[in-house]
Write a protein that holds these residues in place. Structure first.
Motif, short mmCIF file in Angstrom:
data_model
loop_
_atom_site.label_atom_id
_atom_site.label_comp_id
_atom_site.label_asym_id
_atom_site.label_seq_id
_atom_site.Cartn_x
_atom_site.Cartn_y
_atom_site.Cartn_z
N VAL A 1 -6.11 -8.12 16.48
CA VAL A 1 -4.87 -8.40 15.75
C VAL A 1 -5.23 -8.95 14.38
O VAL A 1 -6.01 -9.90 14.26
N MET A 2 -4.65 -8.36 13.32
CA MET A 2 -4.94 -8.80 11.96
C MET A 2 -3.75 -8.51 11.06
O MET A 2 -2.82 -7.80 11.45
N HIS A 3 -3.78 -9.05 9.86
CA HIS A 3 -2.68 -8.83 8.92
C HIS A 3 -2.89 -7.57 8.09
O HIS A 3 -2.03 -6.69 8.05
N HIS A 4 -4.00 -7.46 7.42
CA HIS A 4 -4.20 -6.38 6.45
C HIS A 4 -4.45 -5.04 7.15
O HIS A 4 -5.13 -4.97 8.17
N ASN A 5 -3.88 -3.99 6.55
CA ASN A 5 -4.01 -2.68 7.17
C ASN A 5 -5.41 -2.10 6.93
O ASN A 5 -6.02 -2.28 5.88
N LEU A 6 -5.88 -1.39 7.94
CA LEU A 6 -7.19 -0.74 7.90
C LEU A 6 -7.10 0.70 7.42
O LEU A 6 -8.09 1.27 6.97
N ILE A 7 -5.95 1.30 7.58
CA ILE A 7 -5.73 2.68 7.20
C ILE A 7 -4.63 2.73 6.14
O ILE A 7 -3.78 1.84 6.09
N PRO A 8 -4.65 3.73 5.28
CA PRO A 8 -3.60 3.81 4.26
C PRO A 8 -2.23 4.04 4.89
O PRO A 8 -2.10 4.79 5.85
N ILE A 9 -1.22 3.39 4.33
CA ILE A 9 0.14 3.41 4.87
C ILE A 9 1.02 4.27 3.95
O ILE A 9 1.00 4.11 2.73
N PRO A 10 1.80 5.20 4.53
CA PRO A 10 2.70 6.00 3.69
C PRO A 10 3.65 5.13 2.87
O PRO A 10 4.05 4.05 3.30
N ARG A 11 4.00 5.63 1.69
CA ARG A 11 4.95 5.00 0.77
C ARG A 11 4.46 3.68 0.19
O ARG A 11 5.26 2.85 -0.23
N SER A 12 3.17 3.47 0.19
CA SER A 12 2.63 2.29 -0.45
C SER A 12 1.46 2.69 -1.33
O SER A 12 0.76 3.66 -1.03
N ARG A 13 1.24 1.97 -2.40
CA ARG A 13 0.11 2.27 -3.27
C ARG A 13 -1.13 1.62 -2.70
O ARG A 13 -1.19 0.39 -2.55
N GLU A 14 -2.12 2.42 -2.37
CA GLU A 14 -3.33 1.92 -1.73
C GLU A 14 -4.27 1.36 -2.79
O GLU A 14 -4.72 2.08 -3.68
N LEU A 15 -4.55 0.09 -2.68
CA LEU A 15 -5.42 -0.57 -3.65
C LEU A 15 -6.60 -1.24 -2.95
O LEU A 15 -7.21 -2.15 -3.50
N GLY A 16 -6.93 -0.81 -1.75
CA GLY A 16 -8.03 -1.44 -1.04
C GLY A 16 -7.69 -2.85 -0.62
O GLY A 16 -8.40 -3.80 -0.93
N PHE A 17 -6.57 -3.03 0.08
CA PHE A 17 -6.09 -4.38 0.39
C PHE A 17 -7.05 -5.16 1.28
O PHE A 17 -7.10 -6.38 1.22
N LEU A 18 -7.82 -4.49 2.12
CA LEU A 18 -8.89 -5.17 2.85
C LEU A 18 -10.19 -4.67 2.25
O LEU A 18 -10.60 -3.54 2.45
N GLU A 19 -10.85 -5.54 1.50
CA GLU A 19 -11.93 -5.05 0.65
C GLU A 19 -13.16 -4.59 1.44
O GLU A 19 -13.98 -3.84 0.93
N ASP A 20 -13.30 -5.03 2.69
CA ASP A 20 -14.40 -4.53 3.52
C ASP A 20 -13.86 -3.73 4.71
O ASP A 20 -14.43 -3.73 5.80
#
Length: 507
Positions: free
Chosen positions: A395-414
């Motif tokens: 269980v975690m907050h930041h997404n591991l895979i890109p989410i539709p309708r959002s700009r992917e900026l590498g929210f989880l840097e690792d």
């Protein structure tokens, strides 16, 4: 059977960064083998300069097979995208042969390392996928990677709209996505889509002491896809994939556990917080769905101040089921780091018989970008190994895979390294909650389910505010998105559980 040689990131230039002997070795090997065609997924040149293109045009002609070449971010430097069309070929196009179609597209942004398939290019890709929907094998190729990759340092340069592209490819049942860019060879299956990253063919910049490589792809008549990563040393890594049929399953085993997954309630006194929607969702959870466990994947408050935390605690203490709440980046702003612990406690591992839920802390002070860190990765790996006899969920907050309708900026840097650990350890379920849109896919054997916002108006889900309902059976996992106001359902995914798992035999 169709055999494809997949090369990438040759970085042809006059300086020593270009390893001409590696290029010649791989090209000679490709020419001697029975490949039907060669696909080069970009960064043909190093700086997009005219002299590099002139040299590349000569070297590319050494390949004696039908050839598709598409541009990379290095090719687009210095207005090099215009030179690409002059010396190499079209920036996008379609190759058709028997039951195969290959659609390649320019994902570059001039003078940036980041990528995008947006606007007219996205529409064009969608139109072509519809036009060639009858093909048995559909391949899409672009330069930029679609999902986070391991061993790339800080995760970045993914497609800005990677979530939309991934969703488009899955909806149109694309078999293969080929790319390069990060100089790391890697293969993942995402549902029935095989995502193949090529390493670098002839550039000195390899990762973690690796050597130059290329991929060998075989499309078999029975629908199976074989991928071999072949290095210049002769070492090989092989993977094989075949689509799962039928696509819909009926649970035959016993129902074992019910989870409600929430995220981004963002409790506050701002007009964007929908108090009645949250109250309605909690009432439905208690009275209708009656889960064994409620998981909140972060951003429980809008900002970390005491009156917001006090209000949030009042809402969530009404939930009758056992709870696990992990902090999001909003939760630890200002005094939130201390207030979260005061009102909700430190997230701890929860065990329900043969089920283990592991919280993974990713939020950082004053930034939406998360990190697990090298020490956190080692801890995660050891915990998954420790509990490998049980059903493990992370269980975690930041997404591991890109989410539709959002700009992917590498929210989880690792994210690349974390994703690799989770898939290699065959984690049974991963739950995330960043991006404001519900989404679920299986990567390799690991389902990853993202929750949308349960009560925040500034969200990205056309379905509206929602929470997820996840039912675990002996033989499968079923995830639905539940509209938080009306209770309507939308299927996020049904995934079979692998047949031989130790936890199923513990009873």
């Amino acid at each position: 059977m169709i055999r494809i040689a997949h090369i990438s990131d040759t970085h042809i230039t006059q300086d020593p960064a270009f390893k001409s002997y590696a290029y010649d070795l791989i090209v000679n090997e490709v020419n001697r083998s029975d490949f039907d065609l060669v696909i080069h997924t970009g960064d043909v040149t190093n700086q997009g300069l005219k002299e590099e293109y002139e040299h590349a045009s000569y070297l590319i002609r050494k390949i004696e097979k039908p050839l598709i070449v598409l541009p990379g971010n290095h090719d687009a430097r210095n207005v090099g995208y215009e030179l690409f069309e002059k010396y190499i070929g079209p920036l996008y196009g379609v190759y058709e042969r028997d039951d195969l179609v290959i659609i390649w597209i320019d994902s570059t942004i001039p003078d940036l390392s980041d990528g995008r398939v947006g606007g007219y290019k996205f529409r064009w890709l969608k139109e072509k996928l519809e036009e060639y929907s009858h093909k048995k094998f559909k391949i899409v190729a672009a330069h930029h990677h679609l999902v986070p990759l391991p061993d790339t340092g800080r995760e970045r340069n993914v497609l800005y709209n990677a979530g939309d592209v991934l969703d488009l490819l899955l909806r149109h049942e694309v078999n293969l996505y080929l790319c390069g860019h990060k100089h790391v060879p890697n293969v993942y299956s995402i549902e029935d889509l095989v995502v193949v990253n090529a390493g670098c063919t002839s550039c000195r910049k390899t990762r973690k002491g690796d050597v130059n490589s290329y991929n060998i792809i075989k499309l078999n008549g029975d629908g199976r896809i074989d991928v071999t990563i072949r290095r210049v040393t002769g070492d090989e890594e092989k993977k094989s994939y075949k689509s799962v049929k039928p696509k819909l399953f009926i649970p035959k085993g016993k129902h074992l556990l019910r989870i409600v997954q929430m995220s981004e309630s963002n409790v506050s006194d701002r007009i964007y917080f929908r108090k009645r929607v949250l109250e309605n969702a909690i009432r439905a959870i208690n009275e209708k769905y009656k889960p064994d466990l409620v998981i909140h994947c972060g951003d429980i408050v809008d900002v970390g101040i005491e009156r917001y935390y006090e209000a949030a605690a009042g809402y969530y203490e009404k939930i009758k089921a056992e709870k696990m709440i992990v902090p999001g980046h909003n939760d630890i702003t200002y005094l939130g780091y201390d207030l979260f612990k005061e009102y909700f406690g430190e997230p701890e591992i929860k065990e329900f018989g043969d089920f283990v839920f592991i919280p993974l802390l990713t939020a950082q002070y004053e930034t939406p970008i998360g990190v697990v860190g090298r020490m956190g990765q080692r801890l995660l790996k050891s915990l998954l190994e420790e509990h490998k006899e049980k059903f493990t969920a992370v269980v975690m907050h930041h997404n591991l895979i890109p989410i539709p309708r959002s700009r992917e900026l590498g929210f989880l840097e690792d994210a690349g390294n974390v994703l690799k650990i989770l898939t290699e350890e065959r984690t049974e379920l991963v739950m995330t909650g960043h991006g404001g849109n519900a989404f679920g896919v299986r990567i390799e054997r690991t389902p990853i389910v993202n929750a949308g916002s349960v009560s925040w108006e500034l969200q990205r889900d056309p379905f509206g505010n929602s929470f997820n309902l996840i039912d675990i059976y002996e033989d499968m996992i079923v995830a639905f998105e539940i509209q938080a106001t009306w209770g309507s359902r939308k299927l996020l995914g049904i995934w079979k559980i692998k047949t031989e798992v130790p936890w199923k035999n513990n009873g």
